[in-house]
Design an enzyme around this catalytic site. Structure first.
Site, PDB file in Angstrom:
ATOM      1  CB  SER A   1      -0.929   0.000   1.211  1.00  0.00           C
ATOM      2  OG  SER A   1      -0.257   0.556   2.319  1.00  0.00           O
ATOM      3  CE  LYS A   2      -1.659   5.585  -4.090  1.00  0.00           C
ATOM      4  NZ  LYS A   2      -2.002   6.784  -4.821  1.00  0.00           N
ATOM      5  NE  ARG A   3      -2.562   3.594   4.639  1.00  0.00           N
ATOM      6  CZ  ARG A   3      -3.375   3.627   3.569  1.00  0.00           C
ATOM      7  NH1 ARG A   3      -3.559   4.755   2.925  1.00  0.00           N
ATOM      8  NH2 ARG A   3      -3.996   2.546   3.150  1.00  0.00           N
TER       9      ARG A   3
END
Ligand code: GLU
Length: 501
Positions: free
Chosen positions: A262-264
């Site tokens: 994920s982007k995080r």
């Protein structure tokens, strides 16, 4: 291949480009170049609620930096322009109208409140509400309301959407270049919204219309779009257009555990997942560029996320990738993202660069840190220490002793500084003073001859010698260090060690 190859990368500018998006762009680029085709970029910004200022410019800059800029895009060879969907707004309505005329779509007036309450009721019964063939004829739409009534309501400014009338009882056997045959049961699909009364098409309609008008031959995109494939294929059929070929790329998975990267994950786990740094008022997300990755290294490791050429080869230039790339060799299963391997790739590219080029980059860091390098050959320093570096910035730490004489000496190593060491070091100074050709090889030969002639053990001299120059028992080949430091500085450091230790 019948149609000339024209492929696209079609990001929605909703934020910085995630590494998965970059890989999609790269695979499209490679495929286009391999088949002497065109790689174009279309900005899919019809969902104004998700629009993020700066995202479009970010995407363009990222692709430029990676060396995979599109052949056609906003402001560049606009053969089928405009390339930004919000600038094509006027174009889509006629296509929605066409589908309504032909019976492939219908107007729906159901209010958000009504749909919400239907959803809630279904939930209470343990079901999911889906706007599809089983309920559409009980809802407030042009399938249940007369044509006159529909026209009147639209003329009165009532809000509506246009929905696709998904055909029932069909099994679609579709072909995906990577996955082979994929089956979809149309009874399981919902009647997706194609157009809204604010005059904007949704992603699905705009995407199909534009892929057709821009003569897209292949749709290469992430696996998350596979569920949209049946709708898209049906839309082509509804319009009477030939559908492009489809290839859905495997997911990129987290380095540990399960699930999609994920982007995080990046900022959480300490590695970049964005090509360039991305700043908002609240946060800054790391970028490959700012973290010192070489664009060639990023391209190389991304190419291997889900693809290989069938051999053990791992290092490929962009040209080689273009030559060897083959969609048939893309895996179906997800590709694990390995941040350590990314660094490994960067190191391979760092090793391949010539020392002058690296020195130029390194000098910028030296200047920023106000480190005086005026008497030193920075390229030689880089050449001596680079084998242990992953990034140019690692060179600072690896080479710090060249720029500054030791202020302390490694304690453990200093234990080898024996009673007779100062005397040996003094003799060594005399030996060094006598050398005119002050190069690594000559210094080494001369020192070794002196040791042999006087039957002095290597260890007795080499370790204290290194300790005097470096302050610790680390670093590259000792005589390379001596050459780089030069005669005067080397002797000065030995004298200092004699006085201190
Ligand atoms: N705009 C879609 C996205 O954001 C494009 C999907 C596609 O390639 O069809 O990924």
């Amino acid at each position: 291949m019948s149609k000339p190859v024209r492929v696209r990368f079609a990001p929605s500018p909703t934020g910085p480009l995630h590494i998965g998006g970059v890989r999609t762009a790269l695979f499209n680029y490679l495929f286009a170049k391999k088949h002497n085709g065109v790689f174009y970029l279309r900005v899919e910004d019809t969902d104004q609620t998700r629009f993020v200022p700066g995202a479009e410019a970010y995407i363009m800059e990222a692709l430029e930096w990676l060396g995979i800029a599109p052949d056609e895009t906003v402001g560049k060879n606009e053969k089928f322009g405009p390339y930004r969907q919000s600038d094509r707004k006027e174009l889509y309505k006629q296509y929605a109208d066409q589908l309504i005329e032909s019976g492939w779509a219908y107007y729906a007036f159901d209010t958000a409140e009504k749909l919400d309450s239907l959803r809630k009721t279904a939930e209470l019964e343990g079901k999911t509400f889906i706007y599809n063939h089983s309920v559409r004829e009980t809802l407030d739409n042009s399938l249940t309301v007369s044509r006159e009534e529909v026209e009147k309501r639209i003329a009165n400014g009532e809000t509506f959407v246009v929905r696709f009338k998904t055909p029932i009882n069909e099994i679609l056997n579709l072909n995906d270049i990577i996955r082979g045959e994929v089956k979809f049961d149309t009874n399981l699909l919902d009647d997706k919204v194609l157009f809204k009364s604010d005059g904007m098409p949704t992603y699905h309609l705009a995407n199909i219309v534009d892929d057709h008008l821009m003569e897209t031959s292949h749709v290469i995109r992430g696996e998350e779009w596979l569920p949209s494939m049946p709708l898209h294929v049906l839309l082509y059929k509804a319009f009477g257009w030939d559908a492009p070929e489809f290839a859905h790329l495997p997911l990129i998975l987290k380095p540990v555990g399960n699930g999609k990267l994920s982007k995080r994950d990046g900022d959480k786990m300490g590695f970049p997942v964005f090509p360039l740094e991305w700043k908002t008022n609240e946060t800054t997300s790391m970028g490959y560029r700012e973290n010192g990755f070489f664009p060639e290294a990023v391209v190389n490791f991304l190419a291997l996320l889900g693809w290989n050429d069938g051999t053990e080869q791992e290092i490929f230039t962009l040209e080689e990738l273009v030559q060897k790339f083959d969609l048939n060799r893309v895996n179906k299963s997800g590709a694990k993202f390995d941040p350590e391997k990314n660094k490994w790739f960067n190191r391979q590219y760092l090793m391949k660069k010539n020392d002058e080029e690296l020195a130029n980059n390194f000098i910028k860091i030296l200047k920023d840190n106000r480190i005086d390098y005026s008497n030193l050959n920075v390229a030689k320093i880089v050449g001596a220490v680079k084998k242990d570096a992953y990034f140019v910035s690692d060179l600072t730490e690896l080479s710090n002793y060249f720029f500054q004489e030791p202020t302390t000496y490694d304690e453990k190593a200093a234990k080898n500084w024996k009673e007779d060491t100062p005397d040996l070091m003094k003799q060594l100074i005399t030996v060094l003073e006598g050398i005119t050709d002050f190069t690594s090889v000559t210094i080494e030969n001369t020192v070794k001859e002196w040791l042999t002639a006087n039957e002095i053990g290597m260890g007795k001299v080499m370790q204290p010698f290194r300790l005097s120059l470096v302050g610790a028992l680390k670093g590259p080949h000792l005589f390379d260090i001596v050459e780089i430091l030069g005669k005067v500085e080397s002797i000065k450091r030995i004298e200092k060690a004699i006085a201190t230790l």
